[in-house]
Enzyme design. Structure first.
Site, PDB file in Angstrom:
ATOM      1  N   HIS A 174       0.817  -1.206   0.000  1.00  0.00           N
ATOM      2  CA  HIS A 174       0.000   0.000   0.000  1.00  0.00           C
ATOM      3  C   HIS A 174       0.856   1.265   0.000  1.00  0.00           C
ATOM      4  O   HIS A 174       0.620   2.208  -0.773  1.00  0.00           O
ATOM      5  CB  HIS A 174      -0.943   0.003   1.208  1.00  0.00           C
TER       6      HIS A 174
ATOM      7  N   CYS B  30      35.301   2.997 -25.225  1.00  0.00           N
ATOM      8  CA  CYS B  30      34.569   3.134 -23.953  1.00  0.00           C
ATOM      9  C   CYS B  30      35.478   3.871 -22.970  1.00  0.00           C
ATOM     10  O   CYS B  30      36.516   3.372 -22.569  1.00  0.00           O
ATOM     11  CB  CYS B  30      34.132   1.782 -23.404  1.00  0.00           C
TER      12      CYS B  30
END
Length: 816
Positions: free
Chosen positions: A434, A765
């Site tokens: 909830h 990279c």
């Protein structure tokens, strides 16, 4: 054959069976029951099992009000309502609920309910079948009404009198404090909202398990996965956040092609289970789960895949009905007597439905500090604030707007103060509890399942709540500075040069996939090994031979559910790599094989016994040289098995492999042979194998390496270090370290030209193209295929490259 409802006109019926209901009947039976009818009528034929049942209609509710002359009385009681005054709200809610429960049901309605219940009992071959009695308001699940679960549900209801009583309690629950407050906020007139009650045969999940699932990732909105939460017993414990459930991710695109892509399985605490209170005073009760059961997953792999397939079928059905993509929020249960799975509810997911990702906001901490508590993050924001601990519902009037709410768990009665909170932190709950659902809808960051927040965090403490660091949410001591970046994605075209991403943390992958990108140029195994696996692979291979001690005991605990210890390594590594490959699917994702140095491998659990001590690990027993060496050969086999699982079991054939630190051509060939021996054959099913170009020999012998590998990724950090012959970690010579040095640039230029001539892919990279615009210009001029960068510089570098290409190539950027 069902009993016909008393009226052949649906609009006049007091009761309808599920097979008489479809999604268009929301005005008659509310969103929840309309959806149940839709599934029962249209999806059972597709293999989805839905328990049978019936629903009273909105007309039945209005008849109840009319016969008891309640409309005027309800209006009178609510005439001076002030939903911001909690005592005012409580008093009016109590009066109305008592009034409704004290009134009798109309005789005609009572008769129809009891006839239908008798029919359900006959079908079950029982005198009185046990049923679930669920509320379904006619305003629930409409586009403007996003909170599900406003009204009550009653489980294990058996017998005529109990059923009638439960239906009246459902009617009364239309006027809980939270429901009254919600309708006021949403602008719904209280007397214009009606309630339908669904009566459905119980699934005996008290003897097995149940849970919720979403056909979308609830945090990022990534829509290619099904997220399943599962715990033992009846499902209310998950919804109410009473337990920390098991959590599973399944990848939809390859699931529907016949693969078994369970990307991640995360074991939850599952401390309690809700069961029938047989012979007791309560209808249901919570009991502790035995420790041995808590250590096991509550679903089998096949059950996980079945539920995920159902989620895809439900999503596809509702998307067709709505004429647009409609992710779904579903509840399911497993019957402990028959072993069957059932779908209990389905409704459109309300947070990400219809959202566009034209803009992205990125929250980033600018520094760090002491971490007070961690849990599961909900949302992606960072906030500062002061703590207020609320231990129970009786204290909620003490909460002041703008504080950080800290509590055990929340339920719908807490919603009035959740709206006032700057952030929410709970001890219990998973990402579908909830507290998580409501905070998501409110746009309030939350951290759930911390276990000890109410002990660690004290009233008045100034903290930083961060949900911007992936799946783990953190509460930091003090105010840690942060920044927010807002990016308009629609305004960014794609450059000719591919802009790829470096990704290490699988938990960030779904979020990162929304950035403009051309895939992942470097997926690092090291983060996954350190955080997911944690154990040295050779310690698992030789577990029985390990000496007794703390490391062996840690391994024993971590691998408790794995009869074959090495399966733990394969599964956890595959999960980490799989999450990244799935996030960017079908774009190319290049995973670099493990590139730890020996001292870093030794830091893994059990690693000390399997790693030599080296004076210079940077250029020692590292990369390719490990993979065929008897010291690590069996460990490398496990890496290969994990990659094979990602490609063949998960179906993620967009995954490519990159080999680091390949010193000689012969070594490259030996690694290729070792991979093939372990089921990874270059070229088979599109498998490409690249190598890092980070050693001068890689450049000098580039033509020969082109005969072995499918492409290169330039590791500019190591290449610069080795070309210039310096240790970049030495502060004395650090000033000499520079990728823009002419010697380094000549090396890079040479290998790009060779790769182009030999028709091999080549990228880089590293951060140099982001840090130095002139270096990026050099790479683009040389014709490099791709730049792979960290996420925080993707946008900036993409814009720079677009401008650069415009300068170099004119207005029209050449096609790729």
């Amino acid at each position: 054959m069902n009993l016909p409802s008393q009226s052949t006109d649906k609009n006049q019926a007091l009761l309808l069976w599920f097979d008489e209901i479809n999604i268009k009947d929301v005005p008659l039976v509310g969103g929840k029951n309309a959806s149940l009818g839709e599934m029962y009528s249209h999806l059972c034929s597709k293999g989805i099992k839905v328990p049978h049942g019936f629903a009273t209609t909105a007309k039945a509710y209005r008849l109840f009000l009319s016969e008891n002359k309640l409309e005027e009385e309800l209006s009178r009681i609510l005439s001076d309502l002030n939903p911001r005054d909690l005592e005012n709200l409580r008093e009016r809610g109590r009066k109305i609920r008592s009034l409704i429960i004290d009134c009798p049901l109309p005789k005609e309605l009572e008769k129809e309910i009891l006839m239908a219940y008798s029919k359900l009992s006959e079908e079950a071959k029982l005198e009185a079948v046990d049923v679930a009695v669920r509320s379904s308001a006619t305003a629930e699940d409409l586009p403007g009404a996003s909170f599900a679960g406003q009204q009550e549900t009653y489980l294990n209801i058996r017998g005529r009198d109990n059923l009638l009583s439960s239906i009246k309690k459902c009617f009364a629950s239309l006027f809980t404090d939270r429901a009254i407050s919600y309708r006021t906020d949403m602008g719904f007139e209280h007397t214009k909202v009606a309630l339908s009650v669904g009566v459905q045969r119980m699934v005996r999940s008290d003897l097995a398990c149940s849970g919720v699932m979403f056909s979308i990732d609830t945090e990022s909105g990534f829509n290619n996965v099904v997220l399943i939460n599962s715990s033992y017993g009846l499902g209310e414990n998950i919804v109410q956040g009473i337990v920390n459930p098991d959590e599973y991710y399944v990848f939809k695109p390859t699931l529907m092609k016949g693969y078994k892509p369970i990307l991640q399985k995360r074991l939850g605490g599952k401390e309690l289970k809700l069961v029938y209170d047989i012979g007791g005073e309560k209808i249901v009760k919570n009991v502790p789960v035995p420790p041995e059961e808590r250590k096991k997953f509550s679903l089998t792999d096949e059950e996980i895949l079945t539920l995920a397939r159902w989620a895809c079928i439900v999503e596809e059905h509702y998307s067709e009905l709505n004429g647009r993509f409609t992710p779904m929020d579903m509840e399911w249960a497993k019957d402990g007597i028959t072993g069957e799975l059932f779908m209990l509810q389905a409704r459109p997911e309300t947070v990400h439905r219809g959202k566009t990702r034209n803009y992205i906001e990125f929250y980033r901490l600018k520094s760090t500090g002491p971490v007070l508590i961690e849990g599961r993050s909900v949302g992606e924001k960072i906030v500062h604030g002061k703590i207020k601990v609320i231990r129970n519902i009786g204290q909620i009037d003490q909460f002041k707007e703008g504080k950080i709410l800290v509590t055990e768990k929340t339920d719908p009665d807490w919603e009035p103060i959740m709206k006032k909170a700057r952030a929410i932190v709970t001890n219990r709950g998973g990402r579908t509890c909830h507290a998580a659902i409501v905070s998501r809808e409110l746009g309030v960051p939350a951290i759930v399942g911390t276990e000890r927040a109410t002990e660690v965090l004290k009233d008045g403490m100034t903290v930083t709540v961060s949900c911007a660091e992936g799946d783990v949410g953190k509460v930091y001591e003090g105010e840690i500075p942060f920044e927010i970046e807002k990016v308009n994605l629609e305004e960014i075209p794609r450059p000719r040069t591919k802009i790829m991403m470096n990704v290490g943390n699988p938990e960030e992958a779904f979020d990162l996939s929304f950035l403009p990108n051309d895939g992942v140029g470097l997926a690092r195994e090291e983060f996954i090994l350190t955080n997911y696996v944690r154990i040295h692979p050779m310690a698992l291979v030789h577990f029985e031979k390990l000496r007794e001690g703390p490391d062996k005991e840690k391994i024993r605990v971590l691998t408790e559910n794995y009869p074959r210890k090495t399966d733990f390594f394969v599964e956890k590594l595959a999960e980490g790599i799989g999450m990244i490959a799935a996030a960017f699917y079908p774009k190319e994702v290049i995973v670099r094989l493990s590139d730890f140095k020996t001292n870093e491998y030794a830091n893994l659990i059990g690693g000390v016994d399997f790693e030599p001590q080296e004076r210079n690990p940077m250029i020692g027993f590292r990369g390719a040289s490990r993979y065929y060496n008897p010291r690590y050969q069996a460990g490398f086999a496990l890496e290969c098995q994990a990659i094979k699982k990602v490609r063949e079991t998960f179906g993620l054939v967009n995954l490519k492999v990159m080999v680091p630190v390949v010193r000689t051509v012969e070594e490259g060939k030996r690694v290729i042979e070792e991979m093939e021996k372990n089921g990874l054959k270059k070229g088979e099913n599109g498998l490409e194998i690249y190598m890092m170009c980070e050693i001068p020999s890689n450049v000098i012998l580039a033509e020969e390496f082109c005969e072995v590998f499918d492409g290169f990724s330039i590791g500019s950090n190591d290449l610069t270090q080795l070309v210039l012959g310096l240790d970049r970690d030495s502060e004395i010579v650090a000033y000499l370290y520079d990728e823009r040095n002419e010697a380094v640039k000549r090396m890079i230029s040479s290998v790009i030209k060779t790769a182009k001539r030999k028709k091999r892919k080549i990228g880089i990279c590293g951060e140099a193209p982001s840090n130095y615009p002139e270096f990026a210009e050099f790479l683009v001029r040389e014709g490099i295929d791709s730049l792979s960068l960290s996420a925080d510089v993707i946008i900036k570098t993409t814009l720079n490259i677009l401008q650069l290409e415009k300068t170099l190539f004119g207005e029209q950027v050449p096609n790729r």
